[in-house]
Design a protein around this motif. Structure first.
Motif, mmCIF file in Angstrom:
data_model
loop_
_atom_site.group_PDB
_atom_site.id
_atom_site.type_symbol
_atom_site.label_atom_id
_atom_site.label_comp_id
_atom_site.label_asym_id
_atom_site.label_seq_id
_atom_site.Cartn_x
_atom_site.Cartn_y
_atom_site.Cartn_z
ATOM 1 N N VAL A 1 1.196 -1.184 -0.288
ATOM 2 C CA VAL A 1 0.142 -0.088 0.030
ATOM 3 C C VAL A 1 0.684 1.558 -0.180
ATOM 4 O O VAL A 1 1.952 1.296 0.609
ATOM 5 N N SER A 2 0.766 2.224 -1.006
ATOM 6 C CA SER A 2 1.621 3.219 -1.083
ATOM 7 C C SER A 2 1.039 3.994 0.598
ATOM 8 O O SER A 2 0.342 4.305 1.133
ATOM 9 N N GLN B 1 -0.187 6.921 0.981
ATOM 10 C CA GLN B 1 -0.946 7.767 0.404
ATOM 11 C C GLN B 1 -2.124 6.364 0.619
ATOM 12 O O GLN B 1 -3.776 7.275 0.769
ATOM 13 N N GLY B 2 -2.078 5.752 0.785
ATOM 14 C CA GLY B 2 -2.710 4.095 1.108
ATOM 15 C C GLY B 2 -4.408 4.717 -0.917
ATOM 16 O O GLY B 2 -5.144 3.839 -0.968
ATOM 17 N N SER B 3 -3.401 5.536 -1.830
ATOM 18 C CA SER B 3 -4.415 5.281 -2.565
ATOM 19 C C SER B 3 -3.959 4.391 -3.979
ATOM 20 O O SER B 3 -4.550 3.491 -4.861
ATOM 21 N N ARG B 4 -2.232 3.820 -4.149
ATOM 22 C CA ARG B 4 -2.003 2.932 -4.930
ATOM 23 C C ARG B 4 -1.998 1.080 -3.985
ATOM 24 O O ARG B 4 -1.240 1.296 -2.922
ATOM 25 N N VAL B 5 -2.374 0.597 -4.514
ATOM 26 C CA VAL B 5 -2.471 -0.928 -4.038
ATOM 27 C C VAL B 5 -2.245 -2.352 -4.708
ATOM 28 O O VAL B 5 -2.626 -1.832 -6.420
ATOM 29 N N SER C 1 -0.737 -2.378 -10.102
ATOM 30 C CA SER C 1 -1.635 -1.398 -9.194
ATOM 31 C C SER C 1 -2.970 -1.485 -9.657
ATOM 32 O O SER C 1 -3.876 -0.526 -9.190
ATOM 33 N N THR C 2 -2.899 -1.395 -11.643
ATOM 34 C CA THR C 2 -4.121 -1.449 -12.300
ATOM 35 C C THR C 2 -4.691 -2.206 -12.581
ATOM 36 O O THR C 2 -4.159 -2.539 -13.629
#
Lengths: 339, 306
Positions: A17-18, A20-24, A283-284
Motif C-alpha cells: 500500500v502506498s 497515501q493509500g491510493s495505490r494498492v 496496481s491497475t
C-alpha cells in the motif's frame, strides 16, 4: 503424500500500500498452497510475479509498505499470521529458514564466517560461543567447505561467490529447520557451481528430512529438483500440482507458454517461442483474468470474470476458464491446495 | 597512479597559491594597520616609520613576493602587535583550539550518532521528527546566536556557567555545545541516511531471517556498518572545527586560534590573519589530498578515470 501438510497457505494475500493509500499492489493474491515434510515445492514465475513476496510473507519479514491482508498460514498446526512478532522471531531461522539469492550481499562484511554461522545457534538455542563455533565448523563441513577451521575466522570478502552461497546455506540449516525456503539461490552462480549447489541442497534435504520451497524462474531446475510445482502470474498461483503432470500436460495457457519458451538442446529446428506482451501493472489490474491480454486462447469471458481455481486432476488446479468442467460449470474449490 | 598523485598535488598547490593571493590582498583592503599601532594624532613621520619598519612602504607585489618567499621557507612572518613570530603565537593557541574541538567533536558524536540511529529506526515517527527539528536548528542557527542565547540563559539568568575565558571544565561546556551542535546535526543526518541504507541491505534481511532480536540487528549488524562513513566525516570535521571556531571562540573569549584570527583582524595585524588562514587552508587542502589519494588506492575506477 499422506498426513497433514507441514505448511498450508489458505487464500493468503499480501498487498503493498502506498503512503497515501491510493495505490494498492496485490503482490500475493489469494494464494492457496501446501507442502509436506520432505517434499520439494517449486514456485516459478516471471520477475515481479510475487514469488519473493510470498516467501517473505511466510517468514513475515516484509518491507514496511507490505501488509498481509487476509488468509491463513498453518505451520505445524499453528497459524503464522496471528503470531506475535516475538513468537515469529522464534520461528525464523529455527523452524523455517530462508536462503537469499545474492551470496555476495547476504553476508555481513564486518563479521567473521564463524560469528555469522554460529549466530542463530546462540540466539535460538542459547549455546555458548565455543559450542556454537564447534557446531558452525560441523555445518561448514556439511556444506562441503574445505578446511572449515580456518574459514571460520575469515571474512566474507575472502571467499568466492559459490563458497559464500554455501555458507548462507549452512546458516539456513544451522538450527535444523523443518522448512527451508530458497529464493533463487543459484541465479548468481555459474553453471558448474549451480549444479554442485543444487546437489548439496538435495543432499541436505534428504539428510534432515527438510521440506524445501524452491523459488526460481529456471524450469530446468524445477524438473530436476521438485515434486510439486506452483506457477505464479501477477500475484496469483495460476496452476499447481505434481511437476511431472504439469510438465507433460500443462493446463493453464501461461504454463504452456512458459514450457514452450525453454530452449531445447539438439533441436535446431525448434524455434523459441516468447510470450508476447508484458505482465500487467499490478496496481491497475484489468478486470477478468490477468493473463488474458497475453493469452493465445483468450475468450470473451476471460476479460469479464476472473477464473476461480478449478480442479483439473488429482491435486491439480488451474485458474483458467478452459479448465471449467463441462458439467454445468460448477465452481470447484480445493481445500488442501496441491496436496 | 603516480601521475594521478602528481596532478592532484599540483591542484592542491594551486588552491594554496590562490588562497595566499586572496588573503594577502583582502587584509590590505581593511585599512592601514599603522593607524592602529600609533597613538591618536601621531605625526605623518611616525606613521611612515612604522610603514618602513613592517615593509608596508614597498610596492604591493614586492610585499606579496616576500610573503610567499618566506612561506616557502616555513616562515609565517612576525606579528605587528605582539612582535613575535606568528607561528609561535599559533602553536601557543593550538592546544586550546584542539581541546575545544575535541570536546565539541565528542559531544557531537555522542549526540549525533545515537540520535541518527533512533531516527533511522523510527523513520517518520516521533524521534525522526524530533531529530529533523534538531538538525534543522543545528544547521541553520548561526553559532554566535546559539552562543549568546546560552550565555543569556546559563550565565546571566541562571548563573551556572562562566560566560568567557578558559581554565576549568565549566568554561568548556557552552563553547563546546555552541560549536558542536552544527556538527552533531551533520553527524546525525549522515548516521540516519547511512543506517537507512544499511538497514535496506541483504545482510540485514538475512539477519532478520535468522530470527535475531531487533536490538541485536540494530546494535551489531547495522550499526557497525553504518559507522564507517560517519567516522570518515568526523575525521574531516575535526580539521574543519579547529578552523571554523572563530565565531564561537570570539563569543566566549576562548583563547584559541579562532580568537587569534579575530584579534588579527581587529588590529589589522596582517601577518597573523595571513598566517592563520594559510595554516587552516593548508590543513584542509592536505586532508582533502590525502583522502583523494586514499580513495584512488581503494577504488580502481578513480585511478582509471585519470
Amino acid at each position: 503424500m499422506t498426513g497433514a501438510p507441514l505448511l498450508e497457505l489458505d487464500k493468503l494475500s499480501t498487498h503493498y500500500v502506498s503512503a497515501q493509500g491510493s495505490r494498492v499492489v496485490r503482490a500475493v493474491d489469494e494464494v492457496t498452497l501446501s507442502i509436506h515434510a520432505g517434499e520439494t515445492l517449486g514456485i516459478v514465475g516471471e520477475s515481479g510475479s510475487g514469488k519473493s513476496t510470498l516467501a517473505l510473507t511466510i517468514l513475515r519479514v516484509l518491507p514496511p509498505a507490505a501488509r498481509i491482508v487476509s488468509g491463513r498460514m498453518m505451520f505445524e498446526g499453528e497459524d503464522l499470521v496471528t503470531k506475535s512478532d516475538e513468537e515469529m522471531r522464534h520461528v525464523r531461522g529455527k523452524r523455517i529458514a530462508m536462503i537469499l539469492q545474492d551470496p555476495m550481499a547476504s553476508l555481513n562484511p564486518l563479521f567473521t564466517i564463524g560469528d555469522q554461522v554460529s549466530e542463530p545457534i546462540r540466539v535460538h538455542e542459547g549455546e555458548s560461543r565455543a559450542k556454537a563455533w564447534t557446531r558452525a565448523r560441523e555445518l561448514l563441513k556439511a556444506v562441503r567447505i574445505p578446511s572449515p577451521e580456518t574459514r571460520l575466522t575469515q571474512y566474507p570478502h575472502e571467499m568466492s561467490g559459490g563458497m559464500r552461497q554455501r555458507i548462507v546455506g549452512a546458516i539456513g540449516i544451522a538450527c535444523e529447520p523443518r522448512l527451508l525456503i530458497a529464493d533463487e539461490p543459484t541465479t548468481s552462480l555459474d553453471l558448474t557451481i549451480q549444479a554442485q549447489y543444487l546437489k548439496l541442497l538435495g543432499d541436505l534435504q534428504k539428510a534432515h528430512g527438510l521440506a524445501l520451497i524452491f523459488i526460481t524462474h529456471n524450469l530446468g531446475i524445477v524438473a530436476k529438483m521438485c515434486d510439486q510445482l506452483a506457477v505464479m502470474y501477477a500475484g496469483r498461483v495460476v496452476e499447481s500440482g505434481p511437476v511431472s503432470q504439469i510438465f507433460n500436460r500443462p493446463a493453464h495457457p501461461y504454463t504452456r507458454a512458459l514450457l514452450n519458451s525453454i530452449p531445447v538442446m539438439g533441436d535446431p529446428d525448434k524455434r523459441l517461442t516468447a510470450i508476447d506482451g508484458q505482465p500487467p501493472d499490478m496496481s491497475t489490474m484489468p478486470p477478468g483474468c490477468s493473463f488474458a491480454p497475453r493469452c493465445t486462447s483468450v475468450m470473451p469471458r476471460c476479460r469479464e470474470a476472473e477464473p476461480p481455481p478449478f480442479v483439473v486432476g488429482e491435486g491439480r488446479i488451474s485458474r483458467c476458464w478452459l479448465a471449467e468442467p463441462a458439467t454445468g460449470g460448477a465452481e470447484l474449490r480445493v481445500a488442501g491446495g496441491v496436496a | 597512479m603516480k601521475q594521478y598523485i602528481i596532478r592532484r598535488s599540483s591542484y592542491s598547490l594551486l588552491s594554496l597559491f590562490l588562497l595566499s593571493l586572496t588573503i594577502f590582498f583582502f587584509v590590505r583592503v581593511t585599512g592601514d594597520p599603522a593607524t592602529l599601532l600609533v597613538e591618536p594624532g601621531a605625526s605623518a613621520a611616525d606613521i611612515a616609520a612604522i610603514h618602513q619598519r613592517f615593509g608596508l612602504d614597498k610596492p604591493l607585489w614586492t610585499q606579496y613576493g616576500l610573503f610567499v618567499w618566506s612561506l616557502f621557507q616555513g616562515d609565517l612572518g612576525q606579528s605587528f602587535y605582539y612582535q613575535t613570530p606568528v607561528f609561535e603565537l599559533y602553536l601557543d593557541r593550538l592546544p586550546n583550539s584542539l581541546l575545544l574541538a575535541f570536546v565539541a567533536m565528542s559531544l557531537s558524536l555522542l549526540i549525533g550518532i545515537p540520535a541518527g540511529i533512533m531516527a533511522s529506526v523510527q523513520v517518520g515517527r516521533f524521534w525522526d521528527g524530533f531529530g529533523k527539528l534538531f538538525t534543522l536548528l543545528g544547521q541553520s542557527l548561526p553559532s554566535f546566536l546559539v552562543g549568546l542565547v546560552l550565555i543569556l540563559v546559563f550565565s546571566v539568568y541562571l548563573g551556572w556557567l562562566p560566560s568567557s575565558g578558559a581554565g576549568t571544565p565549566l568554561h568548556l561546556i557552552m563553547p563546546a555545545f555552541a560549536l558542536g551542535w552544527y556538527f552533531a546535526a551533520s553527524h546525525m543526518r549522515l548516521t540516519r541516511s547511512s543506517m537507512l541504507e544499511v538497514l535496506g541491505s541483504e545482510y540485514i534481511k538475512l539477519a532478520r531471517l535468522k530470527g535475531l532480536p531487533q536490538s541485536m540487528i540494530i546494535a551489531k549488524h547495522a550499526f557497525k556498518n553504518a559507522l564507517i562513513p560517519v567516522l570518515t566525516l568526523a575525521g574531516i570535521n575535526v580539521v574543519v572545527m579547529v578552523n571554523v571556531a572563530v565565531v564561537v571562540e570570539t563569543v566566549f573569549a576562548w583563547p584559541g586560534i579562532g580568537r587569534l584570527l579575530y584579534e588579527g583582524i581587529t588590529f589589522r595585524d596582517f601577518p597573523i590573519v595571513q598566517g592563520v588562514v594559510i595554516m587552516g587552508g593548508g590543513m584542509i587542502v592536505i586532508v582533502n589530498l590525502v583522502i583523494d589519494i586514499l580513495y584512488a588506492i581503494i577504488d580502481p575506477r578513480i585511478r582509471l578515470e585519470s
